[in-house]
Motif scaffolding. Structure first.
Motif, mmCIF file in Angstrom:
data_model
loop_
_atom_site.group_PDB
_atom_site.id
_atom_site.type_symbol
_atom_site.label_atom_id
_atom_site.label_comp_id
_atom_site.label_asym_id
_atom_site.label_seq_id
_atom_site.Cartn_x
_atom_site.Cartn_y
_atom_site.Cartn_z
ATOM 1 N N SER A 82 1.137 8.638 5.458
ATOM 2 C CA SER A 82 0.466 7.694 6.203
ATOM 3 C C SER A 82 1.621 6.760 6.903
ATOM 4 N N PHE A 88 1.428 3.351 9.120
ATOM 5 C CA PHE A 88 0.695 2.046 9.575
ATOM 6 C C PHE A 88 1.676 1.371 10.601
ATOM 7 N N TYR A 134 0.323 4.069 -2.883
ATOM 8 C CA TYR A 134 -0.278 5.123 -2.806
ATOM 9 C C TYR A 134 0.779 6.393 -2.344
ATOM 10 N N GLY A 184 -6.392 -2.413 -6.696
ATOM 11 C CA GLY A 184 -6.825 -2.598 -5.321
ATOM 12 C C GLY A 184 -8.287 -3.293 -5.254
ATOM 13 N N THR A 185 -8.143 -4.018 -4.174
ATOM 14 C CA THR A 185 -9.542 -5.023 -3.986
ATOM 15 C C THR A 185 -10.238 -4.292 -2.669
ATOM 16 N N GLY A 186 -9.535 -3.422 -1.880
ATOM 17 C CA GLY A 186 -10.238 -3.048 -0.512
ATOM 18 C C GLY A 186 -10.097 -4.131 0.244
ATOM 19 N N LEU A 187 -9.645 -5.145 0.392
ATOM 20 C CA LEU A 187 -9.616 -6.197 1.436
ATOM 21 C C LEU A 187 -8.177 -6.115 2.006
ATOM 22 N N GLY A 188 -7.140 -5.532 1.629
ATOM 23 C CA GLY A 188 -5.672 -5.710 2.103
ATOM 24 C C GLY A 188 -5.873 -5.195 3.697
ATOM 25 N N LEU A 189 -6.344 -4.175 3.877
ATOM 26 C CA LEU A 189 -6.215 -3.573 5.232
ATOM 27 C C LEU A 189 -7.365 -4.270 6.338
ATOM 28 N N ASN A 211 0.856 -1.231 0.077
ATOM 29 C CA ASN A 211 -0.013 0.083 0.046
ATOM 30 C C ASN A 211 1.011 1.225 0.133
ATOM 31 N N ILE A 255 -11.114 2.728 6.365
ATOM 32 C CA ILE A 255 -9.899 1.878 5.478
ATOM 33 C C ILE A 255 -10.213 0.495 5.961
ATOM 34 N N ILE A 264 -4.633 10.048 4.059
ATOM 35 C CA ILE A 264 -5.847 9.818 4.149
ATOM 36 C C ILE A 264 -6.893 10.779 4.732
ATOM 37 N N TYR A 316 -13.700 -1.510 1.317
ATOM 38 C CA TYR A 316 -13.738 -0.139 1.380
ATOM 39 C C TYR A 316 -12.182 0.688 0.655
ATOM 40 N N ARG A 317 -12.538 1.374 -0.262
ATOM 41 C CA ARG A 317 -11.745 2.190 -0.879
ATOM 42 C C ARG A 317 -11.862 3.417 -0.750
ATOM 43 N N VAL A 318 -10.844 4.468 -0.537
ATOM 44 C CA VAL A 318 -11.168 5.773 -0.718
ATOM 45 C C VAL A 318 -11.464 6.327 -1.979
ATOM 46 N N ASP A 365 5.054 6.150 4.836
ATOM 47 C CA ASP A 365 5.195 6.735 3.294
ATOM 48 C C ASP A 365 4.937 8.411 3.380
HETATM 49 P P1 ADP Z 1 -6.817 -1.771 -1.736
HETATM 50 O O1 ADP Z 1 -6.412 -3.151 -2.165
HETATM 51 O O2 ADP Z 1 -7.625 -0.841 -2.343
HETATM 52 O O3 ADP Z 1 -5.278 -0.952 -1.513
HETATM 53 P P2 ADP Z 1 -6.706 -1.810 1.320
HETATM 54 O O4 ADP Z 1 -7.715 -2.559 2.290
HETATM 55 O O5 ADP Z 1 -5.281 -2.378 1.510
HETATM 56 O O6 ADP Z 1 -7.221 -1.958 -0.083
HETATM 57 O O7 ADP Z 1 -6.975 -0.133 1.430
HETATM 58 C C1 ADP Z 1 -8.028 0.534 1.477
HETATM 59 C C2 ADP Z 1 -7.902 1.875 1.133
HETATM 60 O O8 ADP Z 1 -7.099 2.669 1.950
HETATM 61 C C3 ADP Z 1 -7.446 1.963 -0.096
HETATM 62 O O9 ADP Z 1 -7.968 1.982 -1.359
HETATM 63 C C4 ADP Z 1 -6.698 3.228 -0.253
HETATM 64 O O10 ADP Z 1 -7.721 4.182 -0.484
HETATM 65 C C5 ADP Z 1 -6.378 3.495 1.200
HETATM 66 N N1 ADP Z 1 -5.143 3.246 1.628
HETATM 67 C C6 ADP Z 1 -4.351 2.136 2.177
HETATM 68 N N2 ADP Z 1 -3.189 2.486 2.284
HETATM 69 C C7 ADP Z 1 -2.664 3.855 2.017
HETATM 70 C C8 ADP Z 1 -1.554 4.474 2.231
HETATM 71 N N3 ADP Z 1 -0.384 4.020 2.578
HETATM 72 N N4 ADP Z 1 -1.614 5.788 2.005
HETATM 73 C C9 ADP Z 1 -2.781 6.087 1.261
HETATM 74 N N5 ADP Z 1 -4.038 5.592 1.244
HETATM 75 C C10 ADP Z 1 -4.162 4.279 1.641
#
Ligand code: ADP
Length: 265
Positions: free
Chosen positions: A247, A249, A164, A218-223, A160, A201, A193, A206-208, A188
């Motif tokens: 950001s 994390f 991003y 992006g799938t929105g499942l990673g986080l 991520n 997130i 965000i 959920y995707r921004v 990073d």
């Molecule tokens: P994705 O597969 O879309 O990256 P995630 O669940 O990993 O799905 O992240 C959800 C959303 O959070 C992303 O679509 C993005 O909008 C936001 N996001 C995640 N990590 C970052 C980051 N390091 N910087 C900015 N936005 C981020």
């Protein structure tokens, strides 16, 4: 940092009446709603790449006398099928985590290896974007947990950060001891965000920016996988972020104390 509290989403609420009823529901019904919502989301998300593949297959058939178009459509089919593969894998990972399946696989995991592998996972993409990933890892840190899960979590955070962030920027990964915890941070200087989105997130799907996420695969499942991995390995995840600034994390996991363990043995 700012703790990102994960609010679990209930089924989409369409009217005030539904909201009132939803608030009165028992926990069990709420869980059932979340499950139904997830299934609806999964089918919607799967239909998108499958639909695209269908259209592209038709386009290939129609363009059979135009080799350049065939090659172009074929390459887009590859992109879509990679997306589908990734989506299916993440859905499987997530449902395993939710059912606590892999919890027997706990071992001692070296944090420096975990971080190195996560950076390696994004090496191609970071090189393409000329993003330098720097690593500062305290030596001999150990955690106890499911190696594959922890690998998926840290890799997701690094991926991520690279996705991003703009070309030529920097990603800094640190791992250090803080009391009885190991803190693995991925920082990073990317797009960041905003507050209201920050609270969401960690939700599944959920995707921004869904359009952008689609372009980057992006799938929105990673986080949400990261959140579940943290929880099932006795840890937490938090996030600090500022739009335009970047950001950070942080995955916090209980440290594994080798000496203590040896004394017990
Ligand atoms: P994705 O597969 O879309 O990256 P995630 O669940 O990993 O799905 O992240 C959800 C959303 O959070 C992303 O679509 C993005 O909008 C936001 N996001 C995640 N990590 C970052 C980051 N390091 N910087 C900015 N936005 C981020």
């Amino acid at each position: 940092g700012l703790p990102a509290h994960v609010s679990v989403r209930v089924a989409p609420l369409t009217s005030r009446l539904v909201i009132v009823l939803a608030l009165d529901r028992t926990d069990q019904q709420r869980v059932e709603n979340i499950r139904r919502d997830f299934v609806a989301n999964v089918s919607h998300e799967l239909k998108t790449p499958v639909g695209a593949l269908n259209l592209l297959a038709e386009a290939v058939a129609e363009a059979k006398d135009d080799p350049e178009s065939v090659v172009r459509f074929a390459s887009r089919m590859q992109t879509e099928s990679e997306r589908l593969t990734r989506l299916v894998q993440q859905i499987i990972d997530l449902s395993r985590l939710q059912n606590d399946v892999a919890s027997d696989d706990a071992t001692t995991v070296k944090v420096d290896e975990l971080v190195a592998e996560a950076c390696e996972h994004s090496a191609t993409e970071s090189e393409r974007k000329r993003i330098e990933i720097s690593r500062t890892v305290e030596p001999d840190l150990l955690v106890h947990g499911d190696r594959a899960q922890l690998h998926a979590a840290v890799s997701n955070l690094v991926e991520n950060a690279v996705t991003y962030s703009p070309e030529g920027s920097r990603v800094v990964v640190t791992a250090a001891l803080a009391g009885d915890d190991v803190r693995i941070s991925v920082a990073d200087n990317g797009i960041g965000i905003a507050g209201p989105e920050l609270e969401r997130i960690f939700e599944r799907f959920y995707r921004v920016d869904p359009a952008r996420a689609r372009a980057t695969g992006g799938t929105g499942l990673g986080l949400s996988i990261v959140k579940h991995v943290a929880a099932s390995n006795g840890g937490t995840v938090d996030v600090w972020s500022e739009p335009g600034a970047g950001s950070t994390f942080t995955l916090v996991l209980p440290r594994f104390q080798h000496d203590l363990d040896e004394e017990i043995l």
